[in-house]
Design a protein around this motif. Structure first.
Motif, PDB file in Angstrom:
ATOM      1  N   SER A   8       0.865  -1.175   0.000  1.00  0.00           N
ATOM      2  CA  SER A   8       0.000   0.000   0.000  1.00  0.00           C
ATOM      3  C   SER A   8       0.903   1.227   0.000  1.00  0.00           C
ATOM      4  CB  SER A   8      -0.898  -0.023   1.242  1.00  0.00           C
ATOM      5  OG  SER A   8      -1.752   1.093   1.256  1.00  0.00           O
ATOM      6  N   TYR A   9       0.665   2.155  -0.923  1.00  0.00           N
ATOM      7  CA  TYR A   9       1.580   3.293  -1.095  1.00  0.00           C
ATOM      8  C   TYR A   9       0.876   4.414  -1.837  1.00  0.00           C
ATOM      9  CZ  TYR A   9       1.749   1.928  -5.941  1.00  0.00           C
ATOM     10  OH  TYR A   9       1.383   1.651  -7.229  1.00  0.00           O
ATOM     11  N   SER A  10       1.502   5.560  -1.843  1.00  0.00           N
ATOM     12  CA  SER A  10       1.031   6.691  -2.630  1.00  0.00           C
ATOM     13  C   SER A  10       1.756   6.676  -3.975  1.00  0.00           C
ATOM     14  CB  SER A  10       1.343   8.000  -1.898  1.00  0.00           C
ATOM     15  OG  SER A  10       1.200   9.090  -2.766  1.00  0.00           O
ATOM     16  N   ARG A  11       1.099   7.108  -4.997  1.00  0.00           N
ATOM     17  CA  ARG A  11       1.714   7.160  -6.341  1.00  0.00           C
ATOM     18  C   ARG A  11       2.996   8.003  -6.351  1.00  0.00           C
ATOM     19  NH1 ARG A  11      -0.203   3.152  -8.854  1.00  0.00           N
ATOM     20  NH2 ARG A  11      -2.299   3.273  -9.679  1.00  0.00           N
ATOM     21  N   ALA A  12       3.124   8.942  -5.412  1.00  0.00           N
ATOM     22  CA  ALA A  12       4.322   9.777  -5.350  1.00  0.00           C
ATOM     23  C   ALA A  12       5.572   8.940  -5.077  1.00  0.00           C
ATOM     24  CB  ALA A  12       4.167  10.859  -4.280  1.00  0.00           C
ATOM     25  N   GLN A  13       5.422   7.759  -4.498  1.00  0.00           N
ATOM     26  CA  GLN A  13       6.560   6.895  -4.182  1.00  0.00           C
ATOM     27  C   GLN A  13       6.708   5.734  -5.169  1.00  0.00           C
ATOM     28  OE1 GLN A  13       4.674   8.195  -1.374  1.00  0.00           O
ATOM     29  NE2 GLN A  13       6.331   9.679  -1.543  1.00  0.00           N
ATOM     30  N   THR A  14       6.123   5.846  -6.352  1.00  0.00           N
ATOM     31  CA  THR A  14       6.161   4.756  -7.328  1.00  0.00           C
ATOM     32  C   THR A  14       7.579   4.296  -7.664  1.00  0.00           C
ATOM     33  OG1 THR A  14       4.020   5.397  -8.245  1.00  0.00           O
ATOM     34  CG2 THR A  14       5.420   4.026  -9.633  1.00  0.00           C
ATOM     35  N   LEU A  31       3.830 -10.945  -4.528  1.00  0.00           N
ATOM     36  CA  LEU A  31       3.254  -9.674  -4.100  1.00  0.00           C
ATOM     37  C   LEU A  31       2.233  -9.156  -5.087  1.00  0.00           C
ATOM     38  CD1 LEU A  31       4.676  -6.980  -5.626  1.00  0.00           C
ATOM     39  CD2 LEU A  31       6.569  -7.783  -4.292  1.00  0.00           C
ATOM     40  N   TRP A  32       1.365  -8.318  -4.547  1.00  0.00           N
ATOM     41  CA  TRP A  32       0.319  -7.692  -5.332  1.00  0.00           C
ATOM     42  C   TRP A  32       0.584  -6.202  -5.336  1.00  0.00           C
ATOM     43  CZ3 TRP A  32      -3.590  -4.146  -5.397  1.00  0.00           C
ATOM     44  CH2 TRP A  32      -4.576  -4.313  -6.366  1.00  0.00           C
ATOM     45  N   LEU A  33       0.727  -5.678  -6.516  1.00  0.00           N
ATOM     46  CA  LEU A  33       0.965  -4.251  -6.701  1.00  0.00           C
ATOM     47  C   LEU A  33      -0.082  -3.762  -7.693  1.00  0.00           C
ATOM     48  CD1 LEU A  33       2.985  -2.161  -5.704  1.00  0.00           C
ATOM     49  CD2 LEU A  33       4.461  -2.760  -7.601  1.00  0.00           C
ATOM     50  N   ASP A  34      -0.859  -2.782  -7.312  1.00  0.00           N
ATOM     51  CA  ASP A  34      -2.046  -2.405  -8.073  1.00  0.00           C
ATOM     52  C   ASP A  34      -1.807  -2.248  -9.573  1.00  0.00           C
ATOM     53  OD1 ASP A  34      -0.616  -0.043  -7.773  1.00  0.00           O
ATOM     54  OD2 ASP A  34      -2.304   1.130  -7.045  1.00  0.00           O
ATOM     55  N   TYR A  35      -0.858  -1.444  -9.976  1.00  0.00           N
ATOM     56  CA  TYR A  35      -0.711  -1.183 -11.409  1.00  0.00           C
ATOM     57  C   TYR A  35      -0.151  -2.373 -12.184  1.00  0.00           C
ATOM     58  CZ  TYR A  35       4.160  -0.135 -10.244  1.00  0.00           C
ATOM     59  OH  TYR A  35       5.448  -0.200  -9.780  1.00  0.00           O
ATOM     60  N   GLN A  36       0.352  -3.385 -11.483  1.00  0.00           N
ATOM     61  CA  GLN A  36       0.811  -4.599 -12.155  1.00  0.00           C
ATOM     62  C   GLN A  36      -0.264  -5.687 -12.149  1.00  0.00           C
ATOM     63  OE1 GLN A  36       4.338  -5.840 -10.054  1.00  0.00           O
ATOM     64  NE2 GLN A  36       5.644  -4.367 -11.083  1.00  0.00           N
ATOM     65  N   LYS A  64       4.095  11.361   3.779  1.00  0.00           N
ATOM     66  CA  LYS A  64       3.035  12.341   4.007  1.00  0.00           C
ATOM     67  C   LYS A  64       1.877  12.086   3.039  1.00  0.00           C
ATOM     68  CE  LYS A  64       3.813  16.647   2.906  1.00  0.00           C
ATOM     69  NZ  LYS A  64       4.239  18.047   2.877  1.00  0.00           N
ATOM     70  N   GLU A  65       2.204  11.769   1.802  1.00  0.00           N
ATOM     71  CA  GLU A  65       1.176  11.541   0.791  1.00  0.00           C
ATOM     72  C   GLU A  65       0.348  10.294   1.097  1.00  0.00           C
ATOM     73  OE1 GLU A  65       4.422  11.969   0.023  1.00  0.00           O
ATOM     74  OE2 GLU A  65       4.463  13.902  -0.990  1.00  0.00           O
ATOM     75  N   SER A  66       0.992   9.201   1.500  1.00  0.00           N
ATOM     76  CA  SER A  66       0.247   7.969   1.730  1.00  0.00           C
ATOM     77  C   SER A  66      -0.647   8.053   2.961  1.00  0.00           C
ATOM     78  CB  SER A  66       1.194   6.769   1.847  1.00  0.00           C
ATOM     79  OG  SER A  66       1.974   6.835   3.014  1.00  0.00           O
TER      80      SER A  66
END
Length: 167
Positions: A8-14, A31-36, A64-66
């Motif tokens: 789980s992460y913010s897109r800013a840390q892609t 692992l499961w990563l949304d965009y993959q 901060k973003e997440s």
């Protein structure tokens, strides 16, 4: 059977998450990563919920973003509700919600390689939480501090030259 991880992460840390995901997969984790992993034409949030429920460990990339993301908050709240093991991946030190205070954590702000090894070991062998995660402060590798000190010395040493130009 490899442990199933949900990140789980913010897109800013892609870029950081890409590197982390590759290295975790190279170490045998599933692992499961949304965009993959998102399947087109299926409701995305239902897919996320299903993978959180199926995962063994939820890795929350803390920034901060997440922590303020309208997409990330429901993910970690679902993990808390389901009593999932949550490991905080400290990308940035920020104040954490009370629900996340007692989670395991690994600090990636200073030594990426060392933190990665600590994370891999921690995923495989759960560690009791010894201290609360960092929520303030700035950490940087020693090279940063040496560079900063040298810059200050050069700045101070160049004052006579600048003064000569001004006068």
């Amino acid at each position: 059977m490899p442990l199933k991880l949900f990140i789980s992460y913010s897109r800013a840390q892609t870029p950081f998450v890409d590197r982390l995901a590759d290295q975790l997969e190279n170490n045998g984790f599933s692992l499961w990563l949304d965009y993959q992993s998102l399947v087109p034409a299926r409701p995305w949030f239902q897919q996320i919920i299903a993978w959180i429920d199926a995962s063994d460990v939820v890795l929350l990339v803390v920034s901060k973003e997440s922590i303020n993301s309208k997409n990330v908050v429901p993910e970690w709240k679902r993990a808390v509700e389901r009593n999932k093991r949550i490991i905080l991946v400290i990308f940035e030190a920020v104040p954490l919600p009370a629900e996340l205070q007692g989670c395991e954590w690994v600090d990636f702000r200073d030594d990426y390689r060392g933190a990665l090894q600590q994370l891999i070991k921690g995923i495989e062998q759960p560690n009791p939480v010894q201290t609360s995660p960092p929520q303030t402060g700035f950490r940087a590798p020693p090279g940063f501090w040496v560079s900063l000190l040298l810059s200050v010395v050069v700045l101070i040493g160049s004052i006579p030259a600048w003064w000569t130009l001004v006068v």
